[in-house]
Design an enzyme around this catalytic site. Sequence first.
Site, PDB file in Angstrom:
ATOM      1  N   SER A 335       0.843  -1.193   0.000  1.00 32.86           N
ATOM      2  CA  SER A 335       0.000   0.000   0.000  1.00 32.86           C
ATOM      3  C   SER A 335       0.878   1.242   0.000  1.00 32.86           C
ATOM      4  CB  SER A 335      -0.934  -0.011   1.216  1.00 32.86           C
ATOM      5  OG  SER A 335      -0.189   0.033   2.418  1.00 32.86           O
ATOM      6  N   TYR A 336       0.245   2.399  -0.047  1.00 28.29           N
ATOM      7  CA  TYR A 336       0.969   3.667  -0.147  1.00 28.29           C
ATOM      8  C   TYR A 336       1.968   3.790   1.002  1.00 28.29           C
ATOM      9  CZ  TYR A 336       1.746   8.606  -1.157  1.00 28.29           C
ATOM     10  OH  TYR A 336       2.313   9.808  -1.486  1.00 28.29           O
TER      11      TYR A 336
END
Length: 859
Positions: A335-336
């Site tokens: 994820s980010y």
Amino acid sequence: MKQVLMVAEKPSLAQSIAQILSNGHFKQRKGLSSACAVYEYDGVFNNQQVKFKMTSVCGHVMSTDFISKYNNWDRVDPAELFSAPTEKKEANAKLQIPKFLQSEARNCDYLVLWLDCDKEGENICFEVINSVKSVMRPPGNRFEQVIYRAKFSAITDKDIKAAMRQLIEPDENQSLSVDARQELDLRIGCAFTRFQTKFFQNKYGNLDSALISFGPCQTPTLGFCVERHDRIASFKPETFYVLSVKVLTSNDKVLSLDWDRIRIFDNEVANVFYGIIKQKTEAIVLNISQKEKAKQKPLALNTVELMRVASSGLNMGPHHAMMIAEKLYTQGYISYPRTETTNYPENFDLRGTLQIQSKSSDWGNDVKDLLSGTMTRPRKGNDAGDHPPITPMKLASRNELDGDSWRIYDYVARHFIASICPDMKYLHTVVSLKIGEETFSCSGKSLIDPGYTKFMSWQALGADETLPDLKKGDILKVSEVKLNERQTSPPDYLTESEVITLMEKHGIGTDASIPVHINNICQRNYVTVGSGRRLIPTPLGIVLVHGYQKIDSDLVLPTMRAAVEKQLNLIALGKENYESVLQHTLTVFRLKFQYFVTNITGMDELFEATFSPLSESGKPLSRCGKCRRYMKLIATKPMRLHCPTCDETFSVPQIGGNIRIFKELKCPLDDFELLQLTGGTKGKSYIFCPYCYNNAPFHDMRKLSGCNSCTHPTCPYSLQSNGVSNCSNCDGGILVLDPGSGPKWKLSCNRCDTIVRLFEDAVKVSIDDDTCKDCGGQLVTAEYKKDKTKFGCNSTVATGCIFCDARFTSLVDQQQAMKFHNSSRGRGRGRGRGRGSRSRGRGRSKPKDKMAQLAAYFV
């Protein structure tokens, strides 16, 4: 059919999002910008059939800079930079991103922004909006929303499609906070940096740094490192004494005991205790206490913790680690990676994310055990309201990722799994013993449940931490008694991990900028990275911090920047006015700059005690055109020439390689001896005059240019005498013969790194006045010795076009030459429109004598 333009932050991200939203059914084409492709497909948007166009930018579209007249360090007082006008310029002019966006946005009805979901991404949103809004089709009515923002944290089908269903408006307040930070850092950093750099580099020769830079975040970061250095330097060790005792259990296991008095600083007293214990042969177990304890599983992973672990555990610099994490994110593996949050939202699908990891060949079986019942909720962490913690989003194997990428992914995956495991449980045992009248103890741990340490094995209990079975009243044999003399030791230099912790604690930088600031102080030669990734200040870094402390300690303390960061966050939240924060902060730093300039002698005294004056540095190289005395070449960064007699300093090319005298020839304009750069970056080499390099003699010659850009009409080493053709690899560049490159002759572009090698082993190569009728390039004459001629029939000299003449086919780097030949056909590349166009401008014919030529030039 209406059109929807969608823009991502990176080309790879655009492709991934297009793949997901179109279910793999899209057409790809090239865009106006060579860096960005366009993906087209049909779909539904706002309950209507539309045509989607998905593309990207390459990071920031625009950058903030001063208007051009304020970028001249020699003519602009740094104090003016606090109020000098600024403008938005293309961040990368070669990519032509604004023009590309406009071409794709023309007649589009809607804009959907898929930029990274942080403040920088929000700022890029508005850079894109400002680039395209004038060419988009006007909305049907003024109340219709046509610009949307997608909020997402991972590149997965679920996240991307959910973001498409829940589009929002871009947040201008967050963008304004970034604008404010950019302008503050530009004005403050440039003012201090220009003043410091010019002041100290014109006085000292062994600074070994291209810039003496100041940064509102960079300088407090350096301050942490120097503060620790000062504690180490001022530390005075003290001698102390410790009784070291070892005993044997019934099964001959050796136990090391800790003295309850810990240590004694008086030698005579310590020897008294040593004499008493030395006579004893038995140790009696007084008491055994046991307590069940737990080692907590980790909080969910955020950016700062990832950088800390990368530095301390994986031996990776934080800047490098974050580049890898960004790549894994765009590839959809995690994820980010830029988030301050360590708390998963209640609706986060932990079980579904864990299920993906059950197929791993490394930890799959243990994950299945978790899924079957031992999985627990993560610990309650901090919810910063930005992104979920860093999480593995799809399974990866060692074979599909490179070494460093796998190490980062492996840690992210293990950390995530560990965060939903039970705590590690163990039994802590403390045994108290008595020898004579002195008491000692030893402790051990025995495992009850490994919990999360199945996945984070480096935090598991060691095999040597367990104690043998003992009972109260047991008598153990004393096997060794020593009195050890030791000294108190200073703290060690800060590690990158510790510096990151301090920056987070004091609010210096953001999760995105922290690795940049650490990288900057390394590149500026303010610190070096030692073993264990410890940041060791250099003499330059130490003197700078001590100088700031002497003049104005606020410049190096973290408190001032932390206060500014709080104000910037209030702008992002819409609680403070952009203009008022900007002007207030600039006023404060303007006054501090004025005080700093007035009191610079305080810092200069420290520099004088540490570094050598320019007059005592370097080695004699070439004669000055003013005093005829030798100038010295200062070989440390930045490399430069200094004339001790005239007390003048001249910049020289900073692209590596060697600088030497060129045939003891002089520039016809100023009498300075010509120099030659050889072996520069990518094989770059050229001749230059030190004075002309720093003071461009002609209006159409850029500063810091060599003779290959000089438009002097008669000098045999100028562009006028050696230019051959326009360069097709850059805008405005000209391929120029390097007269000092023989016998390995070459043409080099006077703007970019393009090189064409030709006529190796020729005795002489020169450029003719005539041009090629086919391509317009200047004709070239090559001359060989008789025994090395390349032309056959005992001919030693030939004149022709290197692009078109068949005799030169084997003597010129044909791959490069044909590239220029193919691109030059019909373009008229002779003196009128090739190398001569920059000096004569309008394609005048060449004057027949030198006086007429000079007169024509200055008209």
